[in-house]
Design an enzyme around this catalytic site. Sequence first.
Site, PDB file in Angstrom:
ATOM      1  N   HIS A   1      -9.645   1.250   4.488  1.00 35.72           N
ATOM      2  CA  HIS A   1      -8.387   1.481   5.207  1.00 35.72           C
ATOM      3  C   HIS A   1      -8.644   2.463   6.353  1.00 35.72           C
ATOM      4  O   HIS A   1      -9.425   3.413   6.191  1.00 35.72           O
ATOM      5  CB  HIS A   1      -7.319   2.023   4.253  1.00 35.72           C
ATOM      6  CG  HIS A   1      -5.958   2.019   4.889  1.00 35.72           C
ATOM      7  ND1 HIS A   1      -5.563   3.001   5.763  1.00 35.72           N
ATOM      8  CD2 HIS A   1      -4.946   1.126   4.815  1.00 35.72           C
ATOM      9  CE1 HIS A   1      -4.336   2.712   6.196  1.00 35.72           C
ATOM     10  NE2 HIS A   1      -3.941   1.581   5.638  1.00 35.72           N
TER      11      HIS A   1
ATOM     12  N   GLY B   1       2.781  -1.009   4.292  1.00 31.79           N
ATOM     13  CA  GLY B   1       2.781   0.405   3.927  1.00 31.79           C
ATOM     14  C   GLY B   1       4.184   0.875   3.582  1.00 31.79           C
ATOM     15  O   GLY B   1       4.723   0.576   2.511  1.00 31.79           O
TER      16      GLY B   1
ATOM     17  N   GLU C   1      -7.041   4.867   7.443  1.00 31.57           N
ATOM     18  CA  GLU C   1      -6.766   6.277   7.135  1.00 31.57           C
ATOM     19  C   GLU C   1      -7.952   6.903   6.396  1.00 31.57           C
ATOM     20  O   GLU C   1      -8.210   8.092   6.531  1.00 31.57           O
ATOM     21  CB  GLU C   1      -5.458   6.389   6.335  1.00 31.57           C
ATOM     22  CG  GLU C   1      -4.254   6.168   7.248  1.00 31.57           C
ATOM     23  CD  GLU C   1      -2.995   5.690   6.551  1.00 31.57           C
ATOM     24  OE1 GLU C   1      -2.942   5.705   5.310  1.00 31.57           O
ATOM     25  OE2 GLU C   1      -2.056   5.289   7.269  1.00 31.57           O
TER      26      GLU C   1
ATOM     27  N   SER D   1       3.026  -1.794  10.459  1.00 34.86           N
ATOM     28  CA  SER D   1       4.457  -1.794  10.779  1.00 34.86           C
ATOM     29  C   SER D   1       5.170  -3.094  10.418  1.00 34.86           C
ATOM     30  O   SER D   1       6.076  -3.527  11.131  1.00 34.86           O
ATOM     31  CB  SER D   1       4.684  -1.471  12.265  1.00 34.86           C
ATOM     32  OG  SER D   1       4.231  -0.176  12.559  1.00 34.86           O
TER      33      SER D   1
ATOM     34  N   GLU E   1      -5.661  -4.895  10.408  1.00 36.99           N
ATOM     35  CA  GLU E   1      -4.660  -3.871  10.677  1.00 36.99           C
ATOM     36  C   GLU E   1      -5.025  -3.126  11.957  1.00 36.99           C
ATOM     37  O   GLU E   1      -5.829  -2.183  11.916  1.00 36.99           O
ATOM     38  CB  GLU E   1      -4.613  -2.863   9.520  1.00 36.99           C
ATOM     39  CG  GLU E   1      -4.197  -3.453   8.203  1.00 36.99           C
ATOM     40  CD  GLU E   1      -3.570  -2.415   7.276  1.00 36.99           C
ATOM     41  OE1 GLU E   1      -2.445  -2.626   6.834  1.00 36.99           O
ATOM     42  OE2 GLU E   1      -4.199  -1.372   7.040  1.00 36.99           O
TER      43      GLU E   1
ATOM     44  N   ASN F   1       0.875  -1.176   0.000  1.00 36.43           N
ATOM     45  CA  ASN F   1       0.000   0.000   0.000  1.00 36.43           C
ATOM     46  C   ASN F   1       0.912   1.225   0.000  1.00 36.43           C
ATOM     47  O   ASN F   1       1.476   1.577   1.027  1.00 36.43           O
ATOM     48  CB  ASN F   1      -0.893  -0.034   1.248  1.00 36.43           C
ATOM     49  CG  ASN F   1      -1.679   1.251   1.434  1.00 36.43           C
ATOM     50  OD1 ASN F   1      -1.764   2.078   0.520  1.00 36.43           O
ATOM     51  ND2 ASN F   1      -2.254   1.433   2.609  1.00 36.43           N
ATOM     52  N   TRP F   2       1.058   1.826  -1.179  1.00 40.20           N
ATOM     53  CA  TRP F   2       2.000   2.952  -1.305  1.00 40.20           C
ATOM     54  C   TRP F   2       1.455   4.252  -0.716  1.00 40.20           C
ATOM     55  O   TRP F   2       2.170   5.255  -0.688  1.00 40.20           O
ATOM     56  CB  TRP F   2       2.349   3.167  -2.785  1.00 40.20           C
ATOM     57  CG  TRP F   2       3.333   2.172  -3.313  1.00 40.20           C
ATOM     58  CD1 TRP F   2       3.806   1.049  -2.669  1.00 40.20           C
ATOM     59  CD2 TRP F   2       3.982   2.194  -4.587  1.00 40.20           C
ATOM     60  NE1 TRP F   2       4.690   0.383  -3.477  1.00 40.20           N
ATOM     61  CE2 TRP F   2       4.826   1.066  -4.656  1.00 40.20           C
ATOM     62  CE3 TRP F   2       3.928   3.062  -5.676  1.00 40.20           C
ATOM     63  CZ2 TRP F   2       5.617   0.786  -5.771  1.00 40.20           C
ATOM     64  CZ3 TRP F   2       4.714   2.788  -6.787  1.00 40.20           C
ATOM     65  CH2 TRP F   2       5.552   1.661  -6.837  1.00 40.20           C
ATOM     66  N   LYS F   3       0.185   4.256  -0.325  1.00 46.11           N
ATOM     67  CA  LYS F   3      -0.434   5.476   0.215  1.00 46.11           C
ATOM     68  C   LYS F   3      -0.224   6.642  -0.772  1.00 46.11           C
ATOM     69  O   LYS F   3      -0.321   6.424  -1.970  1.00 46.11           O
ATOM     70  CB  LYS F   3       0.100   5.764   1.614  1.00 46.11           C
ATOM     71  CG  LYS F   3      -0.043   4.515   2.503  1.00 46.11           C
ATOM     72  CD  LYS F   3       0.082   4.769   3.952  1.00 46.11           C
ATOM     73  CE  LYS F   3      -0.134   3.442   4.704  1.00 46.11           C
ATOM     74  NZ  LYS F   3      -0.094   3.584   6.138  1.00 46.11           N
TER      75      LYS F   3
ATOM     76  N   GLY G   1       1.877   2.661  10.831  1.00 49.71           N
ATOM     77  CA  GLY G   1       2.577   3.917  10.539  1.00 49.71           C
ATOM     78  C   GLY G   1       3.709   4.237  11.501  1.00 49.71           C
ATOM     79  O   GLY G   1       3.977   3.513  12.470  1.00 49.71           O
TER      80      GLY G   1
END
Length: 252
Positions: free
Chosen positions: A94, A233, A96, A212, A164, A7-9, A170
């Site tokens: 997600h 991530g 976020e 993480s 998650e 997941n490259w965000k 993160g």
Amino acid sequence: MKFIIGNWKMFPASPSEAKTIFSGIKKSMRGVTHAKVIICPPSLYVAQLALLAAKTKIQIGGQNCFKEDEGAYTGETSPRALRAVGATHVILGHSERRAMGETDSDISEKMSAVIRNKLTVILCVGEKARDEHGGYFNEVSTELRSSLLAFPKNEAKRLIVAYEPIWAIGSRAKRVATPADFREMSILIRRTLTEYFGKKDAFAVPILYGGSVDDHNAEGFLKEGGADGLLIGRVSLDPEKLGMIIRSANTI
Ligand code: PGA
């Protein structure tokens, strides 16, 4: 077969950097036969990376999409267009995005749109914090049930669940979850999926760990934790580290 999903965000900031990172990941796929790698870049790069991935075993996914296929929805990403440019998967729910206001009912509608377009959903669930009384188990199973509400019962093959825990995601993560944390929660997730899909289909849904993950702890989640894969991530933007994880998953 283990799933390694990146997941490259909202990274990297240019298409040329995206291409460089992707080429690095592509190199690490040599000889890999037992790991399924899916890279989810920002939507702006999906078409470009899908072309680069065309003759490789890497698949490309979106990080979100809208509930409709087309229309007057300024700024939204169409699931139909994602498929048309070569995506095979879409991350939904997600944490976020949930933090930006996305609700279980939004996610449920988006899931229907993704399935309708013959894409696979990577559904994220996870508790905000842990309490002493185990209330977080209920939080996760409720989140999963509400997101699945409109999911076609005969499409379990188009579902991947990623557990998650938000407290482990993160660079501000409180601590990394342990393989035992994952194993315990995956039993509950499997039970909740069984209630919805029935045993046979529910047991075929991959349950991944995310939060993480790095080249040091990845193997523990896959081996001791029994995870069917990982949602990664930050480290998925580092081809060298991601390559180590892919090669290790390939041997498990
Ligand atoms: P992280 O992110 O690996 O950087 O913790 C995981 C995720 O948010 O999917």
